[in-house]
Design a protein around this motif. Structure first.
Motif, PDB file in Angstrom:
ATOM      1  N   LYS A 177       4.580  72.685 -16.231  1.00 32.32           N
ATOM      2  CA  LYS A 177       4.578  71.512 -17.107  1.00 32.32           C
ATOM      3  C   LYS A 177       3.188  70.902 -17.227  1.00 32.32           C
ATOM      4  O   LYS A 177       2.762  70.512 -18.323  1.00 32.32           O
ATOM      5  CB  LYS A 177       5.570  70.468 -16.581  1.00 32.32           C
TER       6      LYS A 177
ATOM      7  N   LYS B 179      10.275  63.738 -24.337  1.00 31.23           N
ATOM      8  CA  LYS B 179      11.376  64.706 -24.236  1.00 31.23           C
ATOM      9  C   LYS B 179      12.716  64.001 -24.421  1.00 31.23           C
ATOM     10  O   LYS B 179      12.820  62.782 -24.292  1.00 31.23           O
ATOM     11  CB  LYS B 179      11.342  65.407 -22.864  1.00 31.23           C
TER      12      LYS B 179
ATOM     13  N   GLN C 122      16.219  67.035 -21.174  1.00 32.20           N
ATOM     14  CA  GLN C 122      15.034  67.497 -20.452  1.00 32.20           C
ATOM     15  C   GLN C 122      14.565  66.486 -19.417  1.00 32.20           C
ATOM     16  O   GLN C 122      13.987  66.864 -18.397  1.00 32.20           O
ATOM     17  CB  GLN C 122      13.912  67.795 -21.454  1.00 32.20           C
TER      18      GLN C 122
END
Length: 293
Positions: free
Chosen positions: A182, A102, A106
């Motif tokens: 996630k 990421k 993020q």
């Protein structure tokens, strides 16, 4: 419209195939010689009379290996190390590569972790500090001393991280809109479409754990705990320790040269058996994971 091949294209194909065949021979012929030496009589092997075919075929070198109880104990230790080590490598590599794929918006600490990883990959603390750490943690003479020091292979993390970066962000955005967490995104979306990369780093881990003999020398005080590669690396023919006349007769045609050849043949068989199942993923995983767009 299909165009006919020119003389130059035919010539280039011939040259390419000739070069490929020569490279194949360079890889295959030494292996054939090693197999032949392992099945040959010690006298012929010591006199360098063995080519691509065995001379005075016998199986005594393999009998010395396979009839040894320590050989099978070391074999099972290596199997246990490969299973546990590869599973731990894959788990930690995935859990580390996913957040590092990421951007800094993020994952704010991404650059810090990346700098630490690159530094650790380029500059090692050395063998002695690592030995002291393993000993102070009480891991000596345990299977974990062979696994934990290399639990996070940084090269594999970078390979998988770049593969994750190639996955379209729209997949994750759609999953977030559906309320996925996630971890669910990682295990339900990223991993199923990352089989080529996972197979590649898995093969790296399997071969690395299976072929490593030096860790056994460092961290194992007892030869009973040696992994297979460490055991066969130290195995030699010593007729002075044999008192049984029948055993002495059986080992008469075995030398360190034929025994070493048998060691190599036995040690590569498991990798040769595993590789065909992962080969179809290997090239695509290595190329896609190593390219950064």
């Amino acid at each position: 419209m299909i165009k006919s091949k020119t003389f130059g294209s035919y010539l280039s194909d011939i040259i390419i195939w000739t070069v490929l065949l020569l490279l194949t021979a360079l890889c295959f012929l030494p292996l054939m010689n090693m197999v032949s030496v392992s099945f040959s009589d010690s006298t012929a092997a010591q006199a360098n009379q063995v080519g691509l075919l065995p001379v005075n075929v016998n199986f005594n070198s393999y009998r010395v290996l396979l009839e040894d109880a320590q050989f099978w104990r070391s074999f099972m230790i290596s199997v246990e190390r490969v299973v546990l080590g590869t599973a731990l490598n894959l788990l930690l590599t995935v859990l580390m590569a996913y957040p590092l794929s990421k951007n800094t918006k993020q994952f704010g600490a991404r650059n810090i972790y990346m700098n630490v990883m690159i530094f650790a990959m380029l500059f090692s603390g050395g063998m002695i500090p690592l030995f002291i750490v393993v000993k102070s943690l009480g891991l000596m003479d345990t299977i974990w001393s062979l696994i934990l020091p290399g639990a996070v292979p940084i090269f594999n993390v970078i390979l998988l991280m770049n593969f994750f970066k190639s996955i379209p962000d729209s997949l994750e955005e759609a999953a977030i809109m559906d309320g996925a967490s996630k971890l669910k995104i990682l295990f339900k979306i990223y991993l199923p479409i990352s089989l080529p990369a996972l197979a590649t780093i898995g093969l790296f881990s399997i071969v690395g754990h299976w072929n490593d003999y030096f860790s056994g020398l460092l961290y194992m005080n007892s030869s009973a705990n040696f992994p297979l590669q460490t055991y066969i690396q130290q195995l030699n023919v010593d007729v002075t320790k044999i008192t049984d006349p029948s055993q002495l007769k059986a080992i008469a045609s075995v030398s360190n040269k034929t025994l070493n050849a048998a060691k190599i043949v036995v040690s590569i068989i498991p990798v040769l058996l595993i590789y065909p199942f992962l080969q179809k993923y290997f090239t695509s995983g290595l190329v896609i994971g190593s390219v950064k767009e």
